[in-house]
Design a protein around this motif. Structure first.
Motif, PDB file in Angstrom:
ATOM      1  N   ILE A  90       1.026  -3.572  -6.071  1.00 26.57           N
ATOM      2  CA  ILE A  90       1.173  -2.256  -5.453  1.00 26.57           C
ATOM      3  C   ILE A  90      -0.097  -1.443  -5.692  1.00 26.57           C
ATOM      4  CG2 ILE A  90       2.504  -0.113  -5.357  1.00 26.57           C
ATOM      5  CD1 ILE A  90       4.898  -1.631  -6.430  1.00 26.57           C
ATOM      6  N   TYR A  91      -0.664  -0.933  -4.596  1.00 29.06           N
ATOM      7  CA  TYR A  91      -1.855  -0.086  -4.669  1.00 29.06           C
ATOM      8  C   TYR A  91      -1.463   1.317  -4.183  1.00 29.06           C
ATOM      9  CZ  TYR A  91      -4.341  -4.490  -5.228  1.00 29.06           C
ATOM     10  OH  TYR A  91      -4.769  -5.711  -5.685  1.00 29.06           O
ATOM     11  N   ILE A  92      -1.647   2.282  -5.056  1.00 27.91           N
ATOM     12  CA  ILE A  92      -1.131   3.628  -4.807  1.00 27.91           C
ATOM     13  C   ILE A  92      -2.242   4.583  -4.379  1.00 27.91           C
ATOM     14  CG2 ILE A  92      -1.356   4.335  -7.224  1.00 27.91           C
ATOM     15  CD1 ILE A  92       1.247   5.931  -6.902  1.00 27.91           C
ATOM     16  N   SER A  93      -1.865   5.559  -3.554  1.00 29.35           N
ATOM     17  CA  SER A  93      -2.748   6.655  -3.163  1.00 29.35           C
ATOM     18  C   SER A  93      -1.879   7.876  -2.913  1.00 29.35           C
ATOM     19  CB  SER A  93      -3.562   6.295  -1.908  1.00 29.35           C
ATOM     20  OG  SER A  93      -2.692   6.033  -0.806  1.00 29.35           O
ATOM     21  N   GLY A  94      -2.516   9.009  -2.620  1.00 29.59           N
ATOM     22  CA  GLY A  94      -1.773  10.240  -2.356  1.00 29.59           C
ATOM     23  C   GLY A  94      -1.619  11.092  -3.601  1.00 29.59           C
ATOM     24  N   MET A 124       0.870  -1.173   0.000  1.00 28.70           N
ATOM     25  CA  MET A 124       0.000   0.000   0.000  1.00 28.70           C
ATOM     26  C   MET A 124       0.908   1.224   0.000  1.00 28.70           C
ATOM     27  SD  MET A 124      -2.696  -1.845   0.026  1.00 28.70           S
ATOM     28  CE  MET A 124      -3.852  -0.470  -0.070  1.00 28.70           C
ATOM     29  N   LEU A 125       1.116   1.805  -1.175  1.00 31.19           N
ATOM     30  CA  LEU A 125       2.049   2.906  -1.362  1.00 31.19           C
ATOM     31  C   LEU A 125       1.308   4.232  -1.331  1.00 31.19           C
ATOM     32  CD1 LEU A 125       4.825   4.140  -2.160  1.00 31.19           C
ATOM     33  CD2 LEU A 125       4.210   3.666  -4.556  1.00 31.19           C
ATOM     34  N   ASN A 126       1.729   5.109  -0.442  1.00 28.44           N
ATOM     35  CA  ASN A 126       1.158   6.448  -0.371  1.00 28.44           C
ATOM     36  C   ASN A 126       2.239   7.477  -0.695  1.00 28.44           C
ATOM     37  OD1 ASN A 126      -1.052   8.390   0.479  1.00 28.44           O
ATOM     38  ND2 ASN A 126       0.581   9.003   1.863  1.00 28.44           N
ATOM     39  N   ILE A 127       1.986   8.301  -1.701  1.00 33.23           N
ATOM     40  CA  ILE A 127       2.920   9.367  -2.060  1.00 33.23           C
ATOM     41  C   ILE A 127       2.249  10.691  -1.744  1.00 33.23           C
ATOM     42  CG2 ILE A 127       4.445  10.317  -3.813  1.00 33.23           C
ATOM     43  CD1 ILE A 127       4.167   7.765  -5.390  1.00 33.23           C
ATOM     44  N   LEU A 139       1.237  -0.087 -11.583  1.00 35.97           N
ATOM     45  CA  LEU A 139       0.649   0.347 -10.326  1.00 35.97           C
ATOM     46  C   LEU A 139      -0.873   0.255 -10.397  1.00 35.97           C
ATOM     47  CD1 LEU A 139       2.791   3.554  -9.631  1.00 35.97           C
ATOM     48  CD2 LEU A 139       3.105   1.274  -8.648  1.00 35.97           C
ATOM     49  N   LYS A 140      -1.469  -0.244  -9.325  1.00 41.22           N
ATOM     50  CA  LYS A 140      -2.918  -0.252  -9.205  1.00 41.22           C
ATOM     51  C   LYS A 140      -3.332   0.864  -8.257  1.00 41.22           C
ATOM     52  CE  LYS A 140      -3.455  -5.214 -10.092  1.00 41.22           C
ATOM     53  NZ  LYS A 140      -4.041  -6.493  -9.602  1.00 41.22           N
ATOM     54  N   PHE A 141      -4.636   1.069  -8.129  1.00 42.98           N
ATOM     55  CA  PHE A 141      -5.163   2.114  -7.253  1.00 42.98           C
ATOM     56  C   PHE A 141      -6.017   1.485  -6.158  1.00 42.98           C
ATOM     57  CE2 PHE A 141      -4.358   4.093 -11.341  1.00 42.98           C
ATOM     58  CZ  PHE A 141      -3.674   5.254 -10.979  1.00 42.98           C
ATOM     59  N   THR A 142      -6.101   2.186  -5.011  1.00 41.16           N
ATOM     60  CA  THR A 142      -6.911   1.642  -3.923  1.00 41.16           C
ATOM     61  C   THR A 142      -8.385   1.582  -4.298  1.00 41.16           C
ATOM     62  OG1 THR A 142      -7.038   3.835  -2.877  1.00 41.16           O
ATOM     63  CG2 THR A 142      -5.306   2.346  -2.108  1.00 41.16           C
ATOM     64  N   ILE A 193      11.550   5.324  -3.519  1.00 45.99           N
ATOM     65  CA  ILE A 193      10.450   4.371  -3.370  1.00 45.99           C
ATOM     66  C   ILE A 193      10.862   2.994  -3.876  1.00 45.99           C
ATOM     67  CG2 ILE A 193       8.153   3.779  -4.253  1.00 45.99           C
ATOM     68  CD1 ILE A 193       7.564   6.848  -4.206  1.00 45.99           C
ATOM     69  N   VAL A 194      11.452   2.955  -5.049  1.00 44.14           N
ATOM     70  CA  VAL A 194      11.847   1.676  -5.651  1.00 44.14           C
ATOM     71  C   VAL A 194      12.895   0.982  -4.794  1.00 44.14           C
ATOM     72  CG1 VAL A 194      12.995   0.629  -7.635  1.00 44.14           C
ATOM     73  CG2 VAL A 194      11.207   2.352  -7.984  1.00 44.14           C
TER      74      VAL A 194
END
Length: 397
Positions: free
Chosen positions: A322-326, A188-191, A346-349, A306-307
């Motif tokens: 990987i599910y991205i947000s932010g 769960m990746l938040n940028i 990348l996927k999304f939440t 990040i990587v």
């Protein structure tokens, strides 16, 4: 029994609780407001996001926030005034939203407010002193409760610090409770201003973890605000896309003890500031780079950090998604660099039922739900994830 306590007891025992999560990040773009319906708690939590809106801040308010944000020396009177003002301001924005949605404040059970971070001071990021970890969020919960007429839970990070941790990241709690899946390893990746991720292993394992990994948007945002009048961020990565990555500067940006220390850790704009960038430019002797090349390099700095973190922490643990947000998810230059280096889309939440723009506000609403109706989950012995209930309660009367 005090009627306020009786109200809390009644809310805790409701089959469905209506909780509004409020989140304001370090980019100062606006207040995220998520109206959620919760049932259950802990790993049995079920949430429905009924409404979500991001209310843009007025330009003068953004400037006031910038004047006290992540600076070691600020106007103490302004901090004091803003602490009260933000509580009232959040209340006004929230009531406007409820009116737009045709919902009465009396229909809402709780507000869960993150507040506005103005300084983050983990011990590992300071010179040796007698003090422990510390963090400061302003936006007084009593003012918000009085303005809105709704019981408010706020100041979540202080309990985390009091339990011996760094006050961040807190997203790990919501990530684990909402997004764990027995059939899939998930990142769960938040940028946001800072980048962080939570690793959620499959098969119901409690071997999860979360860490900040370095800058997200903060350096890019600060550079844009300094050099492009009237702009607060690089919308759609337009500026970075017109420049070229300078690898000498990139190497200089990574030449810091933060990147030589292990995970798990936290950080903030106090470290990743324009002074940090200027020091890297000075050390690399690159004083004539264009703004566009610097922005491209800063995007690469965020992507590479990040990587590196995901590769170091997650590779070898099996296939993962990987599910991205932010806010960083809206920068195609940044996300493209990450996808290219990891060889992974990348996927999304939103694929998991929560809109990525709403995710952080929803996670604080979840912490509010846990404070009232939960608090029974054992998160195991994970560094930075104590099994605690967070948040301070403010009553509207």
């Amino acid at each position: 029994m005090n009627p306020n306590i009786a109200s809390l007891y009644a809310i805790a025992n409701k089959p469905i609780r209506k909780i509004i999560g409020l989140m304001s990040g370090t980019s100062f773009d606006g207040l995220d407001i998520a109206l959620c319906e919760f049932s259950g708690s802990g790993l049995e939590t079920r949430v429905k996001v009924v409404h979500f809106v991001s209310k843009a801040y007025l330009p003068q308010f953004k400037e006031d926030l910038k004047s006290v944000f992540s600076k070691r020396t600020v106007d103490l009177e302004k901090v004091t005034l803003l602490n009260a003002f933000i509580g009232d301001y959040y209340g006004r924005l929230l009531l406007e939203s409820l009116k737009d949605w045709g919902i009465s404040a009396s229909d809402i059970d709780l507000i869960a407010s993150h507040g506005q971070t103005i300084y983050h001071a983990p011990k590992q990021q300071r010179e040796a002193d007698v003090y422990s970890n510390a963090t400061l969020q302003i936006g007084d919960g009593d003012h918000l409760a009085m303005k809105s007429g709704i019981i408010t839970i706020s100041d979540f990070r202080q309990k985390h610090v009091a339990a011996g941790c760094e006050g961040a990241p807190l997203s790990v709690y919501g990530d684990y409770l909402l997004f764990s899946n027995p059939d899939e390893n998930r990142v769960m990746l938040n940028i946001g201003g800072i980048s962080n991720f939570t690793f959620l292993p499959s098969a119901g394992s409690t071997d999860f973890f979360s860490s900040d990994v370095g800058p997200g948007n903060t350096l890019m945002d600060q550079y844009v605000q300094l050099n492009y009048l009237g702009k607060y961020f690089d919308q759609d990565g337009v500026i970075a896309s017109s420049g070229k990555v300078n690898f000498k500067l990139l190497d200089s940006l990574f030449d810091h003890d933060f990147f030589r220390s292990g995970y798990l850790k936290t950080t903030g704009p106090e470290l990743f500031s324009l002074a940090y960038l200027n020091n890297a430019i000075q050390n690399s002797g690159l004083h004539e780079l264009s703004n566009e090349d610097i922005m491209a390099t800063l995007a690469a700095f965020t992507a590479n950090a990040i990587v590196k973190a995901i590769t170091f922490c997650v590779e070898g643990k099996g296939a993962y998604e990987i599910y991205i947000s932010g806010g960083g998810m809206h920068n195609p230059i940044l996300t493209g660099m990450i996808e290219e280096q990891l060889g992974k889309k990348l996927k999304f939440t939103s694929d998991l039922g929560i809109a990525p723009d709403a995710k952080e506000a929803v996670l604080f609403a979840l912490l509010g739900n846990e404070a009232i109706a939960g608090g029974k989950t054992d998160f195991g012995k994970h560094p930075g994830v104590p099994s605690i209930s967070m948040g301070k309660i403010s009553f509207p009367g």
